[in-house]
Design a protein around this motif. Structure first.
Motif, mmCIF file in Angstrom:
data_model
loop_
_atom_site.group_PDB
_atom_site.id
_atom_site.type_symbol
_atom_site.label_atom_id
_atom_site.label_comp_id
_atom_site.label_asym_id
_atom_site.label_seq_id
_atom_site.Cartn_x
_atom_site.Cartn_y
_atom_site.Cartn_z
ATOM 1 N N GLY A 1 0.787 -1.231 0.000
ATOM 2 C CA GLY A 1 0.000 0.000 0.000
ATOM 3 C C GLY A 1 0.813 1.271 0.000
ATOM 4 N N TYR A 2 2.153 1.165 -0.021
ATOM 5 C CA TYR A 2 2.972 2.373 -0.074
ATOM 6 C C TYR A 2 2.810 3.023 -1.448
ATOM 7 N N LEU A 3 2.669 4.346 -1.439
ATOM 8 C CA LEU A 3 2.438 5.082 -2.685
ATOM 9 C C LEU A 3 3.676 5.853 -3.104
ATOM 10 N N ASP A 4 4.092 5.658 -4.354
ATOM 11 C CA ASP A 4 5.156 6.486 -4.922
ATOM 12 C C ASP A 4 4.496 7.735 -5.501
ATOM 13 N N ASP B 1 -0.714 9.665 4.530
ATOM 14 C CA ASP B 1 0.713 9.668 4.250
ATOM 15 C C ASP B 1 0.994 8.671 3.125
ATOM 16 N N PRO B 2 1.677 9.097 2.050
ATOM 17 C CA PRO B 2 2.003 8.148 0.976
ATOM 18 C C PRO B 2 2.805 6.948 1.479
ATOM 19 N N LYS B 3 3.549 7.166 2.553
ATOM 20 C CA LYS B 3 4.372 6.081 3.094
ATOM 21 C C LYS B 3 3.648 5.297 4.185
ATOM 22 N N SER C 1 12.971 12.495 -0.671
ATOM 23 C CA SER C 1 13.633 12.817 -1.925
ATOM 24 C C SER C 1 12.965 14.042 -2.532
ATOM 25 N N ILE C 2 13.746 14.868 -3.195
ATOM 26 C CA ILE C 2 13.224 16.092 -3.800
ATOM 27 C C ILE C 2 12.124 15.793 -4.816
ATOM 28 N N ARG C 3 12.149 14.617 -5.416
ATOM 29 C CA ARG C 3 11.164 14.288 -6.435
ATOM 30 C C ARG C 3 9.775 14.043 -5.854
ATOM 31 N N HIS C 4 9.690 13.904 -4.517
ATOM 32 C CA HIS C 4 8.393 13.705 -3.887
ATOM 33 C C HIS C 4 7.661 15.021 -3.641
#
Length: 451
Positions: free
Chosen positions: A48-51, A81-83, A366-369
């Motif tokens: 269920g973790y979301l990138d 929370d995506p994580k 990460s900056i991409r998040h």
């Protein structure tokens, strides 16, 4: 259906046939650009973790497919929370639903119309806490709405009971002594909420149903009860309305609205001398002065230096300037651009706010998040400033910049300014507006840095 490169999304938000002057929708579901259900599901791990980084750029490129819009918004607004895992989110959701049910029951105990499937549009109490018991006020508990929606409640028995319970409620309001000030203030807002609910998005088929109008009233009434600092202000119904269309469960819609209000409640906070949105209007004036000094001088000379003509755009996030569907597209692009992966923890654990402000963000994610707009702020050090300016201010600035020539040459008074801006309704492109706002943001940060 999904292979069609330009499928209209209007079918998801049907307009009543008799409403012919509604702005046309520009947003189209585009294969390869719009975030599809398949791409959304593929962004999750089996646990269920979301990138989130996989979705942000796609949302900015082509928006979100209407069928998944509600669940994506819950992440964009910081509900989850995506994580987190599927199980962790289910636990949070159940906890929030119970909390909402408790708050709603508190409200119902005070005023039994809450949760009844009805709402009021006439006041039930005076400012000094005295009940209003005139028969017309009691009967105003939406008896006429039943006929309007084709729901007569059979022989009217349910409505009679409701009127009776309201009458009893009014009689009991002060039977145990003077009312608490919080209760008085809340009761004073309920009819105003009802008046606004009755006006909100009434061109949509969705709001032909009494149950949907009542759901909107219930959510706003509960919010006004728990947020005593802000309560209810006009415009909040426009912000809440999409939530109940996108999220079937009333409690889920409430929490999505509550998270949106975390961003915007400062605009609605009023004192005896000021309205919260004045701060953003001042920021808008400052931005315009930097990027288009001639326009700012002209507006100031016309008596518009306070930028109050832009009040509505900031308060309800362009809901009136775009069609319903396009305004949703604009919102999700804004939220994707502004996205901060620490939103959930900031909202859930406010005591950590100080740590976040001290630059811990870059070390944990990460900056991409982060969204593109947020990354630009980080790059220029704006994140560590007292209050980074939201993208909505740059959106308004980009609209003014786009109309600069017309405003300079045709506006001879504030009425002309308002007319020129009102004439934009239905003629704005959400994607272009966001792109322009991003360019202005970059330009402003660059110029603002110069000594």
């Amino acid at each position: 259906m999904w292979r069609n490169p330009g499928q209209p999304a209007d079918s998801y938000y049907q307009v009543r046939p008799e409403c012919t002057d509604v702005p046309k929708t520009r947003f189209k579901i585009k294969a390869g650009k719009t975030l599809s259900p398949r791409k959304w599901q593929a962004a999750f791990t089996p646990e269920g973790y979301l990138d989130i980084s996989k979705t942000l750029s796609r949302i900015y490129r082509g928006g979100i497919h209407p069928s998944i819009r509600g669940e994506v918004w819950e992440f964009l607004l910081g509900c989850f929370d995506p994580k987190s895992t599927f199980d962790e989110r289910d636990e949070i959701r159940q906890h929030r639903r119970l909390q909402y049910a408790r708050w709603k029951e508190e409200c119902r105990q005070i005023f039994p119309v809450v949760g009844s499937g009805r709402f009021i549009t006439a006041p039930v109490i005076t400012e000094d806490g005295q009940p209003i018991q005139e028969p017309l006020v009691i009967l105003e508990t939406n008896q006429d709405r039943s006929a309007e929606t084709g729901n007569s409640d059979g022989n009217g028995t349910i409505q009679s009971r409701l009127n009776g319970s309201c009458s009893e409620m009014v009689r009991k309001l002060t039977s145990h002594g003077p009312l608490d000030q919080k209760v008085i203030q809340w009761l004073l807002t309920l009819h105003q909420i009802g008046l606004d609910v009755h006006r909100t998005d009434r061109t949509l088929v969705f709001y032909e149903k009494q149950e949907n109008l009542s759901k909107l009233w219930d959510i706003l009434a509960v919010y006004a009860w728990i947020d005593t600092d802000v309560g209810y202000c006009q415009g909040m119904s426009d912000l809440c309305s999409p939530m109940i269309m996108l999220l079937e469960d009333e409690a889920d819609a409430f929490w999505c609205f509550e998270r949106l209000m975390r961003r915007l409640r400062g605009n609605f906070r009023c004192t005896e001398s000021s309205v919260g949105v004045e701060t953003q209007l001042s920021n808008l004036a400052e931005i315009t002065q930097v990027i288009d000094p001639k326009l700012h001088q002209h507006l100031d000379a016309l008596g518009g230096g306070d930028y109050l003509f832009a009040f509505r755009m900031l308060m309800v996030l362009f809901r009136r300037e775009f069609s319903f569907c396009d305004s949703l597209y604009l919102w999700e692009m804004m939220w994707a651009l502004e996205y901060d992966p620490d939103l959930f923890s900031i909202y859930e654990e406010p005591e950590l706010n100080g740590e976040k402000a001290e630059g811990s963000k870059g070390r944990t994610k990460s900056i991409r998040h982060y969204g593109k707009f947020e990354r630009e702020n980080m790059k220029n050090g704006a994140v560590n400033s007292e209050s980074p300016l939201p993208i909505s201010i740059f959106l308004v600035a980009s609209v003014l910049k786009d109309k600069s020539s017309m405003l300079l040459h045709e506006a001879r008074g504030l009425d002309d300014v308002v007319k020129i801006l009102n004439d934009m309704t239905g003629n704005l492109d959400a994607k272009k507006a966001c792109s322009s706002a991003m360019k202005l943001h970059k330009k402003y940060l660059k110029k603002a840095k110069k000594p």
